[in-house]
Design a protein around this motif. Structure first.
Motif, PDB file in Angstrom:
ATOM      1  N   ALA A  43     -59.085 -89.179 107.701  1.00  0.00           N
ATOM      2  CA  ALA A  43     -59.840 -89.344 109.039  1.00  0.00           C
ATOM      3  C   ALA A  43     -60.674 -90.771 108.757  1.00  0.00           C
ATOM      4  CB  ALA A  43     -61.006 -88.415 109.308  1.00  0.00           C
ATOM      5  N   GLU A  44     -60.839 -91.675 110.032  1.00  0.00           N
ATOM      6  CA  GLU A  44     -61.503 -92.825 109.859  1.00  0.00           C
ATOM      7  C   GLU A  44     -62.985 -93.028 110.347  1.00  0.00           C
ATOM      8  OE1 GLU A  44     -58.413 -96.308 110.104  1.00  0.00           O
ATOM      9  OE2 GLU A  44     -57.610 -94.605 111.262  1.00  0.00           O
ATOM     10  N   ILE A  45     -63.179 -91.988 111.275  1.00  0.00           N
ATOM     11  CA  ILE A  45     -64.479 -91.804 111.721  1.00  0.00           C
ATOM     12  C   ILE A  45     -64.667 -90.285 111.984  1.00  0.00           C
ATOM     13  CG2 ILE A  45     -65.811 -92.134 114.040  1.00  0.00           C
ATOM     14  CD1 ILE A  45     -64.236 -94.563 114.787  1.00  0.00           C
ATOM     15  N   LEU A  46     -66.018 -89.930 111.527  1.00  0.00           N
ATOM     16  CA  LEU A  46     -66.335 -88.353 111.465  1.00  0.00           C
ATOM     17  C   LEU A  46     -67.525 -88.163 112.562  1.00  0.00           C
ATOM     18  CD1 LEU A  46     -66.444 -88.046 107.474  1.00  0.00           C
ATOM     19  CD2 LEU A  46     -64.341 -88.298 108.927  1.00  0.00           C
ATOM     20  N   VAL A  47     -67.014 -87.262 113.232  1.00  0.00           N
ATOM     21  CA  VAL A  47     -68.021 -86.932 114.266  1.00  0.00           C
ATOM     22  C   VAL A  47     -68.564 -85.794 114.208  1.00  0.00           C
ATOM     23  CG1 VAL A  47     -68.495 -86.824 116.969  1.00  0.00           C
ATOM     24  CG2 VAL A  47     -66.991 -88.378 116.029  1.00  0.00           C
ATOM     25  N   LYS A  48     -69.745 -85.443 114.259  1.00  0.00           N
ATOM     26  CA  LYS A  48     -70.496 -83.911 113.835  1.00  0.00           C
ATOM     27  C   LYS A  48     -71.045 -83.311 115.452  1.00  0.00           C
ATOM     28  CE  LYS A  48     -74.134 -80.978 113.067  1.00  0.00           C
ATOM     29  NZ  LYS A  48     -75.343 -80.809 113.758  1.00  0.00           N
ATOM     30  N   ILE A  49     -70.466 -82.191 115.794  1.00  0.00           N
ATOM     31  CA  ILE A  49     -71.044 -81.658 117.090  1.00  0.00           C
ATOM     32  C   ILE A  49     -71.237 -80.271 116.705  1.00  0.00           C
ATOM     33  CG2 ILE A  49     -70.494 -80.938 119.404  1.00  0.00           C
ATOM     34  CD1 ILE A  49     -68.366 -83.316 119.526  1.00  0.00           C
ATOM     35  N   ASP A  50     -72.631 -79.712 117.188  1.00  0.00           N
ATOM     36  CA  ASP A  50     -72.851 -78.461 117.049  1.00  0.00           C
ATOM     37  C   ASP A  50     -71.992 -77.685 117.853  1.00  0.00           C
ATOM     38  OD1 ASP A  50     -74.907 -79.141 115.081  1.00  0.00           O
ATOM     39  OD2 ASP A  50     -76.549 -78.861 116.753  1.00  0.00           O
TER      40      ASP A  50
END
Length: 332
Positions: A85-92
């Motif tokens: 992965a090149e961008i990591l997004v955190k969502i609850d």
């Protein structure tokens, strides 16, 4: 970073079975990978997703024991980095964070304007009314403490967990030293500052419905105060004495010495005079160092506020932290 970056969403999962499937379903095509991290959930969130979700992007990762939201996110980061992965997004997974906003969070990273983006629920003041009063008051206090401890004076809402990070920056984080519990977001900002990463806020509106919060203010208040004080001291030492020495370093050092000296001298004279009136000279010897010291500390504060990182580092970092000493080009 190429034209079609590999975007991964990390969803820490702990007692969110009522909302997590809806969250996954609303994640758009910008995302290629979704990591649901079952943080030893008593409701079996990971297995629940496996049984009821057919989205081919979804992977379920399990922690053998509960590590807290920070530990779950870092587990997801590691899994996402391992899959390129090149961008990591955190969502609850509780539905408070609209997955439809994902594009807004990754765009500044794609455009080379930021290394890390985070949500800010305070941009639109008319929407602040929807926030529970206890959270509103708590965020105001925590935001000021986080500004001082992290050095990011231009951001707000530090505990907002809707975030995106450049993979190369994420790869260089000291995972073993980042707080794994509710202090995670604030501690991560401090760690990002030590890397000199660029952080920007993304306006958003939080949704408060029937989700159940596991946060207890009385339980974590002491940890937050201690954590911010510790990080504040570390940041000043790292940035102004270990990694660099500048006029601001001298302002901080001599400002503290002058204030401490003036207060100490005044207290000593007050104690030994036993209530007798102090002479004008004695008052000036105590007051003048305090005034000069405060002026130097204010000058240092202005310097510190203007030293927020402005140049993104993600594209300049090697993908592997071990290659900092010798890059592939140097080996050839």
């Amino acid at each position: 970073m190429h034209a079609d970056p590999r975007v991964a969403v990390v969803i820490p999962s702990y007692r969110v079975t009522r909302h997590v499937l809806d969250v996954i379903a609303r994640i758009g095509k910008e995302c290629q990978l979704i990591f649901v991290v079952d943080d030893a959930c008593p409701d079996g969130s990971g297995q629940y997703v496996l049984n009821h979700c057919k989205d081919p992007r979804v992977r379920v990762v399990r922690n053998p024991k509960n590590l807290g939201v920070g530990g779950a996110v870092m587990t997801g980061y590691r899994a996402a980095l391992a899959e390129g992965a090149e961008i990591l997004v955190k969502i609850d997974g509780d539905g408070q964070m609209p997955p439809e906003l994902l594009g807004r969070f990754i765009r500044p990273i794609l455009d080379g304007q930021a290394d890390y983006t985070k949500g800010n629920r305070f941009y639109d003041l008319s929407m602040v009314r929807s926030m529970p009063k206890i959270r509103l008051l708590g965020n105001a206090g925590l935001s000021f403490m986080s500004k001082a401890s992290s050095g990011y004076w231009d951001i707000f809402d530090p505990t907002n967990g809707y975030t995106a990070i450049h993979a190369r920056v994420a790869a260089h984080l000291p995972y073993g030293r980042i707080s794994e519990r509710y202090f995670f977001e604030s501690d991560l900002l401090f760690r990002l500052n030590t890397l000199r990463a660029v952080v920007i806020d993304i306006p958003m509106v939080a949704r408060y419905r029937d989700e159940v919060s596991n946060l207890r203010i009385s339980r974590i208040l002491g940890d937050f105060l201690f954590g911010h004080l510790r990080n504040f001291g570390k940041r000043l030492f790292y940035n102004y004495f270990l990694r660099d020495m500048s006029a601001a370093s001298m302002q901080l050092l001599f400002g503290l010495l002058l204030v401490a000296g003036g207060v100490g001298y005044g207290a000593f004279k007050w104690l030994i005079q036993d209530g007798a009136p102090a002479t004008a000279g004695t008052v000036m010897l105590a007051a003048l160092p305090i005034i000069l010291g405060l002026q130097m500390l204010l000058a240092f504060l202005m310097w510190d506020m203007q030293s927020v990182p402005r140049l993104p580092i993600g594209s300049r970092l090697p993908p592997d932290p071990d290659s900092l000493d010798v890059d592939a080009g140097d080996r050839a």
